[in-house]
Design a protein around this motif. Structure first.
Motif, mmCIF file in Angstrom:
data_model
loop_
_atom_site.group_PDB
_atom_site.id
_atom_site.type_symbol
_atom_site.label_atom_id
_atom_site.label_comp_id
_atom_site.label_asym_id
_atom_site.label_seq_id
_atom_site.Cartn_x
_atom_site.Cartn_y
_atom_site.Cartn_z
ATOM 1 N N MET A 1 -0.028 -2.542 -5.621
ATOM 2 C CA MET A 1 0.015 -2.986 -6.910
ATOM 3 C C MET A 1 0.485 -4.090 -7.992
ATOM 4 O O MET A 1 0.480 -5.178 -6.532
ATOM 5 C CB MET A 1 1.421 -2.056 -7.168
ATOM 6 C CG MET A 1 1.546 -2.073 -8.943
ATOM 7 S SD MET A 1 3.129 -1.053 -8.813
ATOM 8 C CE MET A 1 4.072 -2.355 -7.740
ATOM 9 N N PRO B 1 -8.422 -4.781 1.610
ATOM 10 C CA PRO B 1 -6.510 -6.017 1.373
ATOM 11 C C PRO B 1 -6.213 -7.005 2.136
ATOM 12 O O PRO B 1 -5.152 -7.323 1.687
ATOM 13 C CB PRO B 1 -6.113 -4.390 1.506
ATOM 14 C CG PRO B 1 -6.335 -2.930 1.355
ATOM 15 C CD PRO B 1 -8.299 -3.812 2.321
ATOM 16 N N GLY C 1 -11.523 -0.267 -3.180
ATOM 17 C CA GLY C 1 -10.392 -0.684 -2.512
ATOM 18 C C GLY C 1 -9.814 0.941 -2.868
ATOM 19 O O GLY C 1 -8.776 1.382 -2.734
ATOM 20 N N GLU D 1 -5.301 -1.398 -6.887
ATOM 21 C CA GLU D 1 -5.226 -2.576 -6.868
ATOM 22 C C GLU D 1 -5.120 -3.273 -5.413
ATOM 23 O O GLU D 1 -4.590 -2.450 -4.091
ATOM 24 C CB GLU D 1 -4.522 -2.968 -7.580
ATOM 25 C CG GLU D 1 -3.927 -3.200 -8.703
ATOM 26 C CD GLU D 1 -4.700 -3.879 -9.314
ATOM 27 O OE1 GLU D 1 -4.967 -5.003 -8.430
ATOM 28 O OE2 GLU D 1 -5.127 -3.851 -11.037
ATOM 29 N N LEU D 2 -5.703 -4.287 -4.894
ATOM 30 C CA LEU D 2 -6.150 -4.306 -3.469
ATOM 31 C C LEU D 2 -4.928 -5.283 -2.812
ATOM 32 O O LEU D 2 -4.162 -5.638 -1.958
ATOM 33 C CB LEU D 2 -7.610 -5.618 -2.885
ATOM 34 C CG LEU D 2 -8.573 -4.585 -2.527
ATOM 35 C CD1 LEU D 2 -10.176 -5.094 -2.669
ATOM 36 C CD2 LEU D 2 -8.495 -3.103 -1.678
ATOM 37 N N CYS E 1 -1.686 -6.468 -2.744
ATOM 38 C CA CYS E 1 -0.083 -5.098 -3.205
ATOM 39 C C CYS E 1 1.421 -5.762 -1.533
ATOM 40 O O CYS E 1 0.890 -5.883 -0.974
ATOM 41 C CB CYS E 1 -0.762 -3.568 -2.463
ATOM 42 S SG CYS E 1 0.966 -2.978 -3.275
#
Lengths: 188, 265
Positions: free
Chosen positions: B1, B176, B256, B259-260, B262
C-alpha cells in the motif's frame, strides 16, 4: 501419501537438535514438546528447507505449510494471497474459504499488510489448506486467535485435512486431542 | 500500500528561495550589462524572451525530439539491460564476478573520456544513445541487484514450498521487492542520462541536437540562447522524469495486482 523420517539427525553448531528420529507420518499427527526441542527444525526438514546431517527424509507429493510467521505477500489482498497458491484462478474458492474462517467482505479486499495478526493467520491457514498438497505442515496455526475464532478455524482445518497427511505442531493438548490421530511427543 | 505524500510545508519557503535567486541573477545580469559585458550573462527576462522566440520554430521542437529520442533510447536500453544483467548476476555468481569490474570501470571513468573514446566507435548522431546507456546502466544494475538481494527470503521459501509458478513468484514476490529500488534508480538515471547525453552531443556536435545548439550559442556568444537551451534541458528532463516515473508506477500496479511498494507484515 506419507512422509518418512529414517534415522534423522540434525545439529546446529555443536548442538544436536534432533537425534536418530525414525517415524512415518500418515493421516494426522500432532507434534508436541517444549520449546527449543526441534519441532520447527523437523518441519523445515520435512518441507525440504534443510537437509539432515544424517539419515533420510522421504516425502511424496506436493506440500503446503503454515509457518511460524504468516509469510503473506503484504501488497496483495487476502483473497489474492490465498489464490496465489491455487491452480488457475482460485479467487472464488479463496473467498469462500476466508468467509468460512470469519473474515468479513471488507477484510477480504484489504492488503495483507493492514490485516490484524489473527486475520493474517487465517489467510495463511486458508492458503495452506486449499493448496493442492498431499501433505501439510502446520506450525502453531491457531496462534494469536481468540477462543471462538480458533475453534472455528480448527473445525474448518480438520474438515480440509481429509485425504492427506498433516503434521500439526502445537503446545496445546486440547488442539492435539481435537484433531485426533497420532500424538507425537518430542523431547519430553 | 502506497503511503500518501506528506503535505509539503516547505513549498512556500522553497518558492521564495527560487524567487530570491532569480532576483540575484537578474541583478547580476544588470550589473554586468552596465559594465558593457552583457554578452557574458543573460538575465532571466532575456532568457525567457529568447525562449519565447524559439518556441514557434519547428527546428526548436525538432532538436528536442532528436535529443529526447536518443537520450531516452539510451535510458530504455540501460533499463532493460540493467535489469537483465542484475537478474543474471543474482542467479549466477560468476556473472556477478565478471560484471563487477566492468561496472566499476564505467562508474569511475570520467564521462568526457568515455565520450571521446566512444566517438571512435559510433557516429556523433548516435553518440548520446551510447553515452546515456553507459551512464545509466551501472545505476540501474546496482539498484536492481540490491533489490533482488533484499527480497524477503521467507517469502521465497514459501514460493518454493508451494511450488508457485515462476510468473506468480515474479509478480507477487520479486517485483515488489525490487520495485522501490528500481524506481529510485530510474529517478537518478533520468537526470543523469540528460546531463551526460547533452554533454555527448556538445562534444560530438551531433547535427540537429540540443547539444549542437548549445555549442553554437556559446561560439557566437549568444548567451540568451545558451541560457534558454539550458532551461529547456532542465524542463524537458524534469518532464520526462515525471512522465517515466508515472508510467513505471502504473506498470507496477498492473504487474503486481496492487501497489507494489508496501510495508511488510
Amino acid at each position: 501419501m506419507y512422509a518418512e523420517l529414517t534415522g534423522v539427525t540434525k545439529r546446529y553448531g555443536g548442538e544436536t537438535v534432533l537425534e536418530s528420529l525414525t517415524r512415518r507420518l500418515e493421516g494426522v499427527t500432532a507434534l508436541m514438546g517444549p520449546s527449543g526441542r526441534g519441532k520447527t527444525t523437523l518441519a523445515r526438514l520435512l518441507l525440504g528447507l534443510e537437509k539432515p546431517d544424517s539419515g533420510r527424509v522421504a516425502v511424496t507429493g506436493r506440500l503446503a505449510a503454515v509457518f511460524q510467521e504468516d509469510r503473506l505477500c503484504p501488497q496483495l489482498n487476502a483473497v489474492a494471497n490465498v489464490a496465489l497458491a491455487l491452480p488457475g484462478h482460485g479467487e472464488a474458492l479463496a473467498r469462500q474459504a476466508l468467509e468460512e474462517l470469519g473474515l468479513s467482505d471488507e477484510d477480504l479486499n484489504k492488503p495483507a499488510a493492514v490485516l490484524s495478526g489473527g486475520q493474517q493467520r487465517r489467510v495463511a491457514l486458508a492458503r495452506a489448506m486449499l493448496a493442492p498438497a498431499d501433505g501439510v505442515v502446520l506450525d502453531e496455526p491457531f496462534k494469536g486467535l481468540d477462543e471462538a475464532t480458533a475453534a472455528r478455524a480448527m473445525a474448518w482445518t480438520r474438515q480440509k485435512a481429509a485425504g492427506r497427511w498433516l503434521l500439526l505442531i502445537t503446545h496445546d493438548p486440547e488442539q492435539a486431542a481435537f484433531f485426533g490421530g497420532t500424538l507425537w511427543q518430542l523431547g519430553g | 500500500m502506497a503511503l500518501k505524500p506528506a503535505p509539503n510545508r516547505a513549498s512556500r519557503p522553497q518558492a521564495a528561495a527560487i524567487l530570491f535567486w532569480v532576483a540575484v541573477w537578474q541583478l547580476a545580469a544588470f550589473l554586468v550589462a552596465r559594465m558593457g559585458l552583457g554578452f557574458l550573462l543573460a538575465g532571466p527576462w532575456e532568457t525567457l524572451r529568447v525562449l519565447a522566440g524559439m518556441l514557434p520554430q519547428a527546428a526548436f521542437w525538432g532538436r528536442i525530439g532528436f535529443s529526447a529520442a536518443r537520450i531516452l533510447g539510451g535510458f530504455a536500453l540501460a533499463l532493460v539491460f540493467g535489469c537483465l544483467l542484475a537478474a543474471a548476476s543474482a542467479a549466477c555468481p560468476p556473472v556477478l564476478v565478471l560484471l563487477r569490474p566492468v561496472m566499476q570501470f564505467v562508474k569511475a571513468t570520467p564521462v568526457a573520456s568515455i565520450i571521446i573514446l566512444a566517438l571512435l566507435w559510433v557516429s556523433s548522431a548516435n553518440l548520446a544513445v551510447l553515452i546515456s546507456f553507459l551512464m545509466v546502466l551501472p545505476v540501474i544494475y546496482a539498484a536492481v541487484l540490491e533489490g533482488i538481494r533484499r527480497t524477503d527470503p521467507a517469502l521465497l521459501e514459501m514460493a518454493r514450498i508451494f511450488r508457485l509458478p515462476f510468473g506468480r513468484t515474479l509478480r507477487a514476490i520479486w517485483l515488489p521487492g525490487v520495485w522501490p529500488y528500481l524506481l529510485q534508480s530510474c529517478e537518478t538515471g533520468l537526470g543523469l542520462c540528460w546531463k551526460s547525453g547533452v554533454a555527448a552531443e556538445v562534444i560530438g556536435l551531433a547535427s540537429g541536437s540540443i547539444g549542437e545548439a548549445l555549442y553554437q550559442a556559446k561560439i557566437f556568444l549568444q548567451t540568451g540562447e545558451l541560457f534558454a537551451w539550458t532551461l529547456v534541458i532542465i524542463l524537458v528532463s524534469a518532464a520526462f522524469e515525471k512522465l517515466t516515473l508515472a508510467v513505471l508506477r502504473l506498470a507496477g500496479r498492473a504487474l503486481g495486482g496492487g501497489e507494489l511498494t508496501c510495508t511488510r507484515n
